[in-house]
Design a protein around this motif. Structure first.
Motif, PDB file in Angstrom:
ATOM      1  N   ALA A  16      51.285  40.811  39.518  1.00  0.00           N
ATOM      2  CA  ALA A  16      52.376  40.806  38.527  1.00  0.00           C
ATOM      3  C   ALA A  16      53.077  42.160  38.537  1.00  0.00           C
ATOM      4  CB  ALA A  16      51.834  40.499  37.131  1.00  0.00           C
ATOM      5  N   GLU A  35      47.437  52.601  37.169  1.00  0.00           N
ATOM      6  CA  GLU A  35      46.404  51.614  37.501  1.00  0.00           C
ATOM      7  C   GLU A  35      45.027  52.211  37.192  1.00  0.00           C
ATOM      8  OE1 GLU A  35      45.807  48.335  38.624  1.00  0.00           O
ATOM      9  OE2 GLU A  35      43.767  49.096  38.509  1.00  0.00           O
ATOM     10  N   ARG A  36      44.269  51.488  36.391  1.00  0.00           N
ATOM     11  CA  ARG A  36      42.972  51.984  35.913  1.00  0.00           C
ATOM     12  C   ARG A  36      41.961  52.201  37.043  1.00  0.00           C
ATOM     13  NH1 ARG A  36      40.343  48.127  31.524  1.00  0.00           N
ATOM     14  NH2 ARG A  36      40.263  46.737  33.304  1.00  0.00           N
ATOM     15  N   ARG A  41      40.258  47.039  45.126  1.00  0.00           N
ATOM     16  CA  ARG A  41      39.287  46.693  44.086  1.00  0.00           C
ATOM     17  C   ARG A  41      39.139  45.163  44.029  1.00  0.00           C
ATOM     18  NH1 ARG A  41      42.923  43.922  42.665  1.00  0.00           N
ATOM     19  NH2 ARG A  41      44.274  43.963  40.840  1.00  0.00           N
ATOM     20  N   ILE A  44      39.060  38.397  40.864  1.00  0.00           N
ATOM     21  CA  ILE A  44      38.943  36.964  41.144  1.00  0.00           C
ATOM     22  C   ILE A  44      40.348  36.355  41.262  1.00  0.00           C
ATOM     23  CG2 ILE A  44      38.865  36.272  38.713  1.00  0.00           C
ATOM     24  CD1 ILE A  44      36.505  34.875  41.252  1.00  0.00           C
ATOM     25  N   GLY A  45      40.471  35.243  42.010  1.00  0.00           N
ATOM     26  CA  GLY A  45      41.774  34.562  42.091  1.00  0.00           C
ATOM     27  C   GLY A  45      42.332  34.543  43.500  1.00  0.00           C
ATOM     28  N   SER A  47      42.935  31.888  45.765  1.00  0.00           N
ATOM     29  CA  SER A  47      43.661  30.770  46.365  1.00  0.00           C
ATOM     30  C   SER A  47      45.083  30.778  45.811  1.00  0.00           C
ATOM     31  CB  SER A  47      42.909  29.493  45.975  1.00  0.00           C
ATOM     32  OG  SER A  47      43.649  28.364  46.275  1.00  0.00           O
ATOM     33  N   ARG A 105      41.233  39.130  47.377  1.00  0.00           N
ATOM     34  CA  ARG A 105      42.227  39.803  46.549  1.00  0.00           C
ATOM     35  C   ARG A 105      42.163  41.325  46.640  1.00  0.00           C
ATOM     36  NH1 ARG A 105      44.231  37.478  42.014  1.00  0.00           N
ATOM     37  NH2 ARG A 105      45.081  39.544  41.595  1.00  0.00           N
ATOM     38  N   VAL A 129      45.996  53.348  30.623  1.00  0.00           N
ATOM     39  CA  VAL A 129      46.823  53.446  29.424  1.00  0.00           C
ATOM     40  C   VAL A 129      45.894  53.292  28.229  1.00  0.00           C
ATOM     41  CG1 VAL A 129      48.600  52.289  28.062  1.00  0.00           C
ATOM     42  CG2 VAL A 129      48.890  52.563  30.533  1.00  0.00           C
ATOM     43  N   TYR A 164      43.397  41.202  32.811  1.00  0.00           N
ATOM     44  CA  TYR A 164      42.341  41.041  31.813  1.00  0.00           C
ATOM     45  C   TYR A 164      42.213  42.273  30.912  1.00  0.00           C
ATOM     46  CZ  TYR A 164      41.439  37.258  35.057  1.00  0.00           C
ATOM     47  OH  TYR A 164      41.608  36.152  35.864  1.00  0.00           O
ATOM     48  N   ASN A 294      48.452  37.770  33.779  1.00  0.00           N
ATOM     49  CA  ASN A 294      47.327  37.504  32.885  1.00  0.00           C
ATOM     50  C   ASN A 294      47.329  38.358  31.629  1.00  0.00           C
ATOM     51  OD1 ASN A 294      46.155  35.767  34.833  1.00  0.00           O
ATOM     52  ND2 ASN A 294      44.193  36.198  33.892  1.00  0.00           N
ATOM     53  N   GLY A 306      47.022  31.090  38.612  1.00  0.00           N
ATOM     54  CA  GLY A 306      47.109  32.401  37.953  1.00  0.00           C
ATOM     55  C   GLY A 306      48.025  33.372  38.675  1.00  0.00           C
ATOM     56  N   VAL A 307      47.849  33.514  39.982  1.00  0.00           N
ATOM     57  CA  VAL A 307      48.677  34.475  40.728  1.00  0.00           C
ATOM     58  C   VAL A 307      50.126  33.970  40.787  1.00  0.00           C
ATOM     59  CG1 VAL A 307      49.032  35.588  42.959  1.00  0.00           C
ATOM     60  CG2 VAL A 307      46.719  35.393  42.026  1.00  0.00           C
TER      61      VAL A 307
HETATM   62  C1  LIG Z   1      37.169  32.128  37.414  1.00  0.00           C
HETATM   63  C2  LIG Z   1      38.581  32.400  37.777  1.00  0.00           C
HETATM   64  C3  LIG Z   1      39.058  31.968  39.009  1.00  0.00           C
HETATM   65  C4  LIG Z   1      40.402  32.177  39.351  1.00  0.00           C
HETATM   66  N1  LIG Z   1      40.877  31.685  40.533  1.00  0.00           N
HETATM   67  C5  LIG Z   1      42.191  31.800  40.816  1.00  0.00           C
HETATM   68  C6  LIG Z   1      42.731  31.300  42.040  1.00  0.00           C
HETATM   69  O1  LIG Z   1      42.030  30.733  42.878  1.00  0.00           O
HETATM   70  N2  LIG Z   1      44.053  31.470  42.274  1.00  0.00           N
HETATM   71  C7  LIG Z   1      44.871  32.110  41.384  1.00  0.00           C
HETATM   72  O2  LIG Z   1      46.065  32.220  41.627  1.00  0.00           O
HETATM   73  N3  LIG Z   1      44.381  32.647  40.250  1.00  0.00           N
HETATM   74  C8  LIG Z   1      43.080  32.504  39.948  1.00  0.00           C
HETATM   75  N4  LIG Z   1      42.584  33.067  38.812  1.00  0.00           N
HETATM   76  C9  LIG Z   1      43.497  33.840  37.953  1.00  0.00           C
HETATM   77  C10 LIG Z   1      43.740  35.238  38.523  1.00  0.00           C
HETATM   78  O3  LIG Z   1      42.533  35.959  38.489  1.00  0.00           O
HETATM   79  C11 LIG Z   1      44.780  35.961  37.685  1.00  0.00           C
HETATM   80  O4  LIG Z   1      45.736  35.055  37.182  1.00  0.00           O
HETATM   81  C12 LIG Z   1      45.536  37.048  38.454  1.00  0.00           C
HETATM   82  O5  LIG Z   1      44.650  37.977  39.003  1.00  0.00           O
HETATM   83  C13 LIG Z   1      46.521  37.723  37.518  1.00  0.00           C
HETATM   84  O6  LIG Z   1      47.179  38.780  38.163  1.00  0.00           O
HETATM   85  P1  LIG Z   1      47.746  39.988  37.307  1.00  0.00           P
HETATM   86  O7  LIG Z   1      48.597  40.797  38.217  1.00  0.00           O
HETATM   87  O8  LIG Z   1      48.325  39.470  36.058  1.00  0.00           O
HETATM   88  O9  LIG Z   1      46.445  40.797  36.855  1.00  0.00           O
HETATM   89  P2  LIG Z   1      45.282  41.492  37.712  1.00  0.00           P
HETATM   90  O10 LIG Z   1      45.290  41.021  39.098  1.00  0.00           O
HETATM   91  O11 LIG Z   1      44.042  41.328  36.916  1.00  0.00           O
HETATM   92  O12 LIG Z   1      45.708  43.033  37.735  1.00  0.00           O
HETATM   93  C14 LIG Z   1      45.732  43.791  36.557  1.00  0.00           C
HETATM   94  C15 LIG Z   1      45.493  45.243  36.890  1.00  0.00           C
HETATM   95  O13 LIG Z   1      45.648  46.021  35.693  1.00  0.00           O
HETATM   96  C16 LIG Z   1      44.704  47.081  35.704  1.00  0.00           C
HETATM   97  N5  LIG Z   1      44.455  47.537  34.319  1.00  0.00           N
HETATM   98  C17 LIG Z   1      43.748  46.897  33.354  1.00  0.00           C
HETATM   99  N6  LIG Z   1      43.715  47.643  32.223  1.00  0.00           N
HETATM  100  C18 LIG Z   1      44.420  48.765  32.483  1.00  0.00           C
HETATM  101  C19 LIG Z   1      44.759  49.924  31.716  1.00  0.00           C
HETATM  102  N7  LIG Z   1      44.313  50.090  30.446  1.00  0.00           N
HETATM  103  N8  LIG Z   1      45.508  50.891  32.285  1.00  0.00           N
HETATM  104  C20 LIG Z   1      45.931  50.759  33.567  1.00  0.00           C
HETATM  105  N9  LIG Z   1      45.639  49.690  34.347  1.00  0.00           N
HETATM  106  C21 LIG Z   1      44.913  48.697  33.814  1.00  0.00           C
HETATM  107  C22 LIG Z   1      43.477  46.439  36.330  1.00  0.00           C
HETATM  108  O14 LIG Z   1      42.622  47.428  36.899  1.00  0.00           O
HETATM  109  C23 LIG Z   1      44.091  45.530  37.392  1.00  0.00           C
HETATM  110  O15 LIG Z   1      44.152  46.110  38.689  1.00  0.00           O
HETATM  111  C24 LIG Z   1      41.252  32.876  38.458  1.00  0.00           C
HETATM  112  C25 LIG Z   1      40.751  33.339  37.239  1.00  0.00           C
HETATM  113  C26 LIG Z   1      39.428  33.094  36.886  1.00  0.00           C
HETATM  114  C27 LIG Z   1      38.911  33.583  35.572  1.00  0.00           C
END
Ligand SMILES: Cc1cc2nc3c(=O)[nH]c(=O)nc-3n(C[C@H](O)[C@H](O)[C@H](O)COP(=O)(O)OP(=O)(O)OC[C@H]3O[C@@H](n4cnc5c(N)ncnc54)[C@H](O)[C@@H]3O)c2cc1C
Length: 412
Positions: A16, A35-36, A41, A44-45, A47, A105, A129, A164, A294, A306-307
């Motif tokens: 995102a 980025e924390r 790193r 999960i996620g 596919s 990932r 943050v 998360y 997320n 999710g992705v």
């Molecule tokens: C069991 C399970 C299985 C899944 N399988 C799939 C799948 O197969 N395919 C799919 O598309 N999705 C899947 N998902 C969902 C997927 O994990 C997320 O939707 C996706 O990773 C979201 O991307 P994002 O960029 O929003 O967040 P993220 O990829 O989680 O990135 C967020 C980043 O923010 C950083 N961060 C957090 N807090 C702070 C802070 N305070 N300060 C600075 N940085 C911070 C973190 O370190 C992280 O690197 C799954 C989820 C679960 C629970």
């Protein structure tokens, strides 16, 4: 205390965050990502969905991703007992990309992070943050690095892509209980055992029905590893004896299909568990911030969306930020929140239909008309905004109707 100014501050360098950053840089804005963690790193996620591919191409990520030689994903396979259905993305009802990837990932997110840095968006790794003053015209965000140094960053706009971490949802009290029941997951990775050269024989993503309310994912990667996870009823996933590893291996041994697919493979990642992964949110934006991926709402992983939502929300948010910072009217309510919630609602119908059995009955029914199958495939490919698809514009009604017809074929 050091203070820095930037047009847009992005929290988190997952898909995102990097999607938003790439598009903002293309529009000539100054961007910083904090980025924390340190990349690569684990997250999960793994596919992906074809709907994301156009965004990845438009944002300039495609060449770097193609070079990684990820496992191509051409559809999704669903299995229950002796029934099996493969939804082939090339038979999509909606025009658009018909394939995508199955990606570790850590590597995928790292490629996107490296690319946005080359484009001109610096990422400060190991920096979290911890506070935000969003009442100011230009918010001030407080960050802390691992040495304990505190810094303030003032931005015209803040994008929360913290996944998360849910940074702004927590700081601004925007969390809401999810509409989905609490579910749990227990997951790990396997690799070919010593002496065996290739991984799982079948390189397709497979979703297996394990119990009435528990399912399993198997996601093969191009390097031979396979990601495997059990998802669903937390009581079932806590019912076996022992720690996460012992319970994971117990459920795996009970699952004939999963065991067969992992034959000749060995664990290469300790099983982990998460309970209560679904998250709700009160609002997706404010006057100087937006929540993407997320960091906003997440329901359930059964259809790997999710992705896709992270990338779609990142791309949409970027366009609106550019409009707003150019001094034009940005309709966040309509063009962002309503748009995202519409797509999420379609997926929610599918997810609920999966768990309550309506969708599973349809998936595993014989002789589905090709048109219906291609319309279902389209949603499974992430085309949840294609209003010409009855599985999108009347998703609940269409699902109920087909499920009724399946239960009472004489109605047809
Ligand atoms: C069991 C399970 C299985 C899944 N399988 C799939 C799948 O197969 N395919 C799919 O598309 N999705 C899947 N998902 C969902 C997927 O994990 C997320 O939707 C996706 O990773 C979201 O991307 P994002 O960029 O929003 O967040 P993220 O990829 O989680 O990135 C967020 C980043 O923010 C950083 N961060 C957090 N807090 C702070 C802070 N305070 N300060 C600075 N940085 C911070 C973190 O370190 C992280 O690197 C799954 C989820 C679960 C629970």
């Amino acid at each position: 205390m050091a203070k820095e100014n930037v047009d847009v501050l992005i929290i988190g360098a997952g898909p995102a965050g990097t999607m938003t950053a790439a598009k903002l840089i293309q529009a000539g804005l100054t961007v910083k990502i904090v980025e924390r963690s340190h990349f690569p790193r684990y997250v999960i996620g793994e596919s992906l969905l074809p709907q994301s591919m156009q965004h990845l191409e438009d944002a300039g990520f495609m060449d770097a991703l193609v070079a990684r030689n990820y496992q191509k994903k051409i559809g999704a396979n669903f299995k229950q007992d002796d029934f099996q259905e493969f939804f082939d993305f090339s038979k999509n009802y909606t025009d658009g990309w018909t394939w995508t990837w199955q990606v570790p990932r850590d590597d995928f997110d790292n490629v996107l992070a490296e690319e946005v840095q080359k484009m001109g968006a610096p990422i400060e790794f190991g920096t979290s943050v911890v506070d935000a003053n969003m009442d100011l015209e230009e918010p001030i965000i407080k960050v802390v690095n691992e040495a304990g140094d505190v810094q303030e960053i003032q931005a015209k706009f803040v994008v929360d892509s913290s996944g998360y971490g849910r940074v702004l949802a927590n700081l601004l009290d925007l969390n809401e209980p999810s509409s989905a029941p609490t579910r749990a997951t227990l997951f790990a990775q396997f690799k070919p055992a010593d002496g065996i050269e290739t991984g799982a024989e079948n390189n397709k993503v497979t979703i297996l029905v394990h119990e009435e309310d528990v399912w399993v994912w198997l996601i093969p990667f191009s390097d031979g590893r396979v990601s495997v996870g059990f998802v669903g009823n937390p009581e079932y996933l806590e019912s076996a004896q022992g720690d996460a590893k012992a319970r994971f291996l117990t459920y795996l041994a009970r699952d004939q299909h999963a065991s067969a697919m992992l034959d000749g493979m060995a664990l290469c990642m300790e099983p982990k568990e998460i309970k209560g992964y679904s998250k709700g949110i009160k609002q997706l934006f404010g006057k100087n911030f937006v929540l993407t991926g997320n960091a906003s709402e997440f329901i359930d992983p059964v259809f790997s969306a999710g992705v896709m939502f992270a990338i779609e929300s990142g791309a949409r948010a970027a366009d609106l930020i550019v409009t707003q910072l150019n001094g034009e009217e940005a309709d966040w309510q309509q063009d962002y929140e309503a748009h995202m919630l519409k797509g999420i609602a379609v997926m929610r119908t599918y997810i609920e239909g999966w768990y309550d059995g309506r969708l599973r009955r349809l998936f595993f029914s014989d002789n589905k008309p090709e048109k219906i199958k291609s319309q279902i495939t389209s949603v499974l490919a992430g085309y949840v905004w294609d209003e010409t698809n009855p599985f999108v514009n009347r998703s609940e009604k269409t699902l109920n109707l087909l499920s009724e017809l399946h239960n009472n074929p004489e109605m047809a």
